[in-house]
Design a protein around this motif. Structure first.
Motif, PDB file in Angstrom:
ATOM      1  N   GLN A  49       0.593  -1.220   0.058  1.00 12.58           N
ATOM      2  CA  GLN A  49       0.041  -0.125   0.314  1.00 12.58           C
ATOM      3  C   GLN A  49       1.052   0.898  -0.187  1.00 12.58           C
ATOM      4  O   GLN A  49       0.721   2.279  -0.368  1.00 12.58           O
ATOM      5  N   SER A  50       1.532   1.281   1.123  1.00 15.98           N
ATOM      6  CA  SER A  50       2.887   2.603   0.604  1.00 15.98           C
ATOM      7  C   SER A  50       3.474   2.622  -0.354  1.00 15.98           C
ATOM      8  O   SER A  50       4.114   4.020  -0.794  1.00 15.98           O
ATOM      9  N   ARG A  51       3.980   1.852  -1.493  1.00 16.84           N
ATOM     10  CA  ARG A  51       4.373   1.353  -2.155  1.00 16.84           C
ATOM     11  C   ARG A  51       3.575   2.379  -3.414  1.00 16.84           C
ATOM     12  O   ARG A  51       4.070   2.679  -4.558  1.00 16.84           O
ATOM     13  N   ALA A  52       2.518   1.746  -3.885  1.00 13.51           N
ATOM     14  CA  ALA A  52       1.554   1.940  -3.924  1.00 13.51           C
ATOM     15  C   ALA A  52       0.818   3.452  -4.288  1.00 13.51           C
ATOM     16  O   ALA A  52       0.478   4.628  -5.190  1.00 13.51           O
ATOM     17  N   LEU A  53       1.500   4.047  -2.799  1.00 12.63           N
ATOM     18  CA  LEU A  53       1.117   5.924  -2.688  1.00 12.63           C
ATOM     19  C   LEU A  53       2.232   6.477  -3.354  1.00 12.63           C
ATOM     20  O   LEU A  53       2.919   7.550  -3.194  1.00 12.63           O
ATOM     21  N   GLY A  54       3.730   5.359  -3.930  1.00 11.79           N
ATOM     22  CA  GLY A  54       4.823   6.431  -4.022  1.00 11.79           C
ATOM     23  C   GLY A  54       6.405   6.118  -3.358  1.00 11.79           C
ATOM     24  O   GLY A  54       6.996   6.670  -4.170  1.00 11.79           O
ATOM     25  N   ILE A  55       5.626   5.130  -2.286  1.00 16.22           N
ATOM     26  CA  ILE A  55       7.013   5.550  -1.568  1.00 16.22           C
ATOM     27  C   ILE A  55       7.395   4.576  -2.125  1.00 16.22           C
ATOM     28  O   ILE A  55       7.011   3.023  -1.806  1.00 16.22           O
ATOM     29  N   ALA A  56       9.281   4.182  -1.914  1.00 20.17           N
ATOM     30  CA  ALA A  56      10.016   3.426  -2.687  1.00 20.17           C
ATOM     31  C   ALA A  56      10.612   2.343  -1.209  1.00 20.17           C
ATOM     32  O   ALA A  56      11.692   2.696  -0.178  1.00 20.17           O
ATOM     33  N   VAL A  57       9.993   1.428  -1.083  1.00 23.00           N
ATOM     34  CA  VAL A  57       9.522   0.575   0.104  1.00 23.00           C
ATOM     35  C   VAL A  57      10.539  -0.308   0.011  1.00 23.00           C
ATOM     36  O   VAL A  57      10.539  -1.063  -0.904  1.00 23.00           O
ATOM     37  N   THR A  58      11.769  -0.956   1.509  1.00 22.39           N
ATOM     38  CA  THR A  58      12.803  -1.791   0.955  1.00 22.39           C
ATOM     39  C   THR A  58      12.515  -2.553   1.828  1.00 22.39           C
ATOM     40  O   THR A  58      12.695  -2.231   3.258  1.00 22.39           O
ATOM     41  N   ARG A  59      12.389  -3.563   2.740  1.00 21.12           N
ATOM     42  CA  ARG A  59      11.825  -5.119   3.398  1.00 21.12           C
ATOM     43  C   ARG A  59      13.528  -5.467   3.475  1.00 21.12           C
ATOM     44  O   ARG A  59      13.982  -6.429   2.563  1.00 21.12           O
ATOM     45  N   HIS A  60      13.880  -5.462   4.738  1.00 20.03           N
ATOM     46  CA  HIS A  60      15.199  -6.502   4.783  1.00 20.03           C
ATOM     47  C   HIS A  60      15.102  -7.733   6.213  1.00 20.03           C
ATOM     48  O   HIS A  60      14.670  -6.395   7.130  1.00 20.03           O
ATOM     49  N   ASP A  61      15.030  -8.385   5.841  1.00 24.19           N
ATOM     50  CA  ASP A  61      14.909  -9.500   7.159  1.00 24.19           C
ATOM     51  C   ASP A  61      16.038 -10.137   7.455  1.00 24.19           C
ATOM     52  O   ASP A  61      16.912 -11.034   6.572  1.00 24.19           O
ATOM     53  N   GLU A  62      16.214 -10.287   8.546  1.00 26.97           N
ATOM     54  CA  GLU A  62      18.167 -10.469   9.092  1.00 26.97           C
ATOM     55  C   GLU A  62      17.984 -11.542  10.279  1.00 26.97           C
ATOM     56  O   GLU A  62      16.333 -11.270  11.256  1.00 26.97           O
ATOM     57  N   GLY A  63      18.416 -12.419  10.052  1.00 29.33           N
ATOM     58  CA  GLY A  63      18.525 -13.248  11.327  1.00 29.33           C
ATOM     59  C   GLY A  63      17.157 -14.795  10.611  1.00 29.33           C
ATOM     60  O   GLY A  63      16.689 -14.704   9.584  1.00 29.33           O
ATOM     61  N   GLU A  64      17.530 -15.921  11.631  1.00 30.38           N
ATOM     62  CA  GLU A  64      16.462 -17.142  11.794  1.00 30.38           C
ATOM     63  C   GLU A  64      15.090 -16.877  12.252  1.00 30.38           C
ATOM     64  O   GLU A  64      14.557 -16.078  12.885  1.00 30.38           O
ATOM     65  N   ALA A  65      14.271 -16.315  10.996  1.00 32.14           N
ATOM     66  CA  ALA A  65      12.441 -16.310  11.203  1.00 32.14           C
ATOM     67  C   ALA A  65      11.656 -17.192  12.035  1.00 32.14           C
ATOM     68  O   ALA A  65      12.285 -18.646  12.134  1.00 32.14           O
ATOM     69  N   ARG A  66      11.059 -16.733  13.002  1.00 30.12           N
ATOM     70  CA  ARG A  66      10.425 -18.076  13.902  1.00 30.12           C
ATOM     71  C   ARG A  66       9.310 -17.056  14.552  1.00 30.12           C
ATOM     72  O   ARG A  66       9.076 -15.941  14.935  1.00 30.12           O
ATOM     73  N   ALA A  67       8.951 -18.203  14.905  1.00 27.88           N
ATOM     74  CA  ALA A  67       7.043 -17.616  15.666  1.00 27.88           C
ATOM     75  C   ALA A  67       7.698 -16.947  17.359  1.00 27.88           C
ATOM     76  O   ALA A  67       8.238 -17.147  17.448  1.00 27.88           O
ATOM     77  N   VAL A  68       7.169 -15.574  17.286  1.00 29.91           N
ATOM     78  CA  VAL A  68       6.908 -15.044  18.385  1.00 29.91           C
ATOM     79  C   VAL A  68       6.049 -14.729  19.300  1.00 29.91           C
ATOM     80  O   VAL A  68       4.431 -15.308  18.645  1.00 29.91           O
ATOM     81  N   GLU A  69       5.690 -14.424  20.020  1.00 28.52           N
ATOM     82  CA  GLU A  69       4.338 -14.262  20.888  1.00 28.52           C
ATOM     83  C   GLU A  69       3.095 -13.027  20.104  1.00 28.52           C
ATOM     84  O   GLU A  69       4.065 -11.906  19.396  1.00 28.52           O
ATOM     85  N   PRO A  70       2.325 -12.969  19.883  1.00 35.21           N
ATOM     86  CA  PRO A  70       1.370 -12.330  18.851  1.00 35.21           C
ATOM     87  C   PRO A  70       1.295 -10.793  19.394  1.00 35.21           C
ATOM     88  O   PRO A  70       0.979 -10.539  18.729  1.00 35.21           O
ATOM     89  N   ALA A  71       1.643 -10.665  20.553  1.00 33.85           N
ATOM     90  CA  ALA A  71       1.633  -9.479  21.161  1.00 33.85           C
ATOM     91  C   ALA A  71       2.562  -8.887  20.511  1.00 33.85           C
ATOM     92  O   ALA A  71       2.909  -8.014  19.922  1.00 33.85           O
ATOM     93  N   VAL A  72       4.271  -9.966  20.429  1.00 35.68           N
ATOM     94  CA  VAL A  72       5.054  -8.909  20.012  1.00 35.68           C
ATOM     95  C   VAL A  72       4.713  -8.825  18.595  1.00 35.68           C
ATOM     96  O   VAL A  72       5.611  -7.650  18.345  1.00 35.68           O
TER      97      VAL A  72
END
Length: 367
Positions: free
Chosen positions: A254-277
């Motif tokens: 949605q932000s990209r469609a509004l003109g913002i060039a958003v880049t996502r970077h994921d670091e580390g091993e993705a894992r499930a965390v608490e829903p509140a987090v």
């Protein structure tokens, strides 16, 4: 301290009763009399923990020497603590047995003792004064305390109910205001976006209008959920689940469609965390990108999700705006509320101006 004074009073009064009885000082040595009075006082000082030793000492002292102070105090505590009915009746039955023993001892010793404990009228008067009336007084005090405690609990419950009613009324007022003002304005945005999509001269304008309408409809759905919480906070099960990191790509699109060039970077091993987090991490990115739209415009932004061994780090860094920009209106409480949300989970939120004119929002949340 109160029970120490009670023990001292029972000791002094018992000693006075022993000294005043005819024939007792001549038949028993003074150390024995002092020991009896001391035992009565010591048992009375222990009455806060248990009054049964006082009752036992009082029964022996009354049957043997007609020393009534310890039995009088024990009878009061019996009425104060025993359940009315079988337990109190059993105690009074024991008192009848003590009176019978005192009558036998008095008839055996004769003289003033026999007059005090063996004559029916005197024995009945002593039993009423030493055993029955103190027990009745204790039962009355207990009943009065129960009435006061019940009244206090009822008053506290009424106060809680009034506070709940006031909160419910305030929630309803806020819900009405949000529905009448915010929902109405967003609905107008959706309607105008739909009209623009239908009348658009080119595909790009139509897509932009369709995107604005979709965002508006999503905002109305979220607003409806919030209004449902305000109006009926106990019906949480009927609401849709709040967004988490799994919904982050849709937010970035949605932000990209509004003109913002958003880049996502994921670091580390993705894992499930608490829903509140996860919910808090999503809100950090959402608020940061909202501020980019308001204050920086169409600039580049980096979103970094870093999974650490014990925490989840979220960073949103945007570039400096190309030109001065008229800022959109806002309440100014977005970052304040976001900081409170992060700190409630034991995390920290840091916001800072970058050297090149950009802005950084960084959150560390224990996970």
């Amino acid at each position: 301290m109160r029970f120490v004074l009670l023990g001292g009073g029972v000791f002094a009064l018992s000693l006075l009763v022993l000294h005043g009885q005819a024939g007792v000082p001549s038949s028993l040595p003074a150390p024995v009399l002092v020991a009896v009075a001391a035992a009565a006082g010591l048992a009375a000082s222990w009455a806060r923990r248990s009054w049964w030793p006082l009752a036992a000492v009082g029964a022996v002292a009354y049957a043997w020497l007609v020393v009534w102070p310890p039995l009088l105090v024990a009878s009061y505590y019996a009425g104060l603590t025993l359940d009315r009915g079988r337990d109190l009746a059993a105690y009074l039955g024991g008192c009848v047995a003590v009176c019978g023993a005192a009558t036998l001892v008095g008839a055996w010793q004769g003289g003033a003792r026999e007059m005090a404990t063996s004559v029916a009228g005197n024995a009945l008067l002593l039993a009423l004064a030493v055993m029955v009336l103190p027990a009745a007084l204790g039962a009355w005090v207990r009943a009065r305390r129960e009435v006061v405690r019940t009244a206090r609990e009822r008053a506290e419950n009424e106060q809680v109910m009034r506070a709940e009613q006031a909160r419910a009324q305030e929630r309803a007022r806020i819900a009405r205001e949000m529905h009448d003002v915010v929902a109405h304005r967003v609905s107008l945005i959706v309607l105008h976006a739909g009209a623009l999509e239908m009348r658009a001269a080119d595909d790009e304008t139509a897509e932009t209008a369709a995107m604005i309408g979709g965002i508006g409809r999503e905002a109305l759905a979220n607003l409806r959920d919030v209004l449902g919480v305000l109006r009926a906070p106990r019906q949480d099960g009927e609401l849709r689940p709040p967004p988490t990191l799994g919904d982050l790509d849709r937010l970035l699109d949605q932000s990209r469609a509004l003109g913002i060039a958003v880049t996502r970077h994921d670091e580390g091993e993705a894992r499930a965390v608490e829903p509140a987090v996860e919910r808090t991490a999503y809100r950090v990115v959402q608020e940061a990108l909202t501020n980019v739209h308001k204050h920086a415009g169409d600039v580049g932004a980096d979103v970094r999700i870093r999974y650490g061994p014990r925490e989840l780090e979220v960073e949103v860094r945007n570039q400096a705006p190309q030109a001065p920009r008229a800022e959109l209106p806002g309440a100014g409480w977005g970052l304040v509320g976001l900081r409170e949300r992060v700190e409630l989970l034991g995390g920290t939120l840091r916001t800072s101006q970058e050297d090149g004119g950009g802005f950084l929002v960084s959150a560390r949340i224990p996970a």
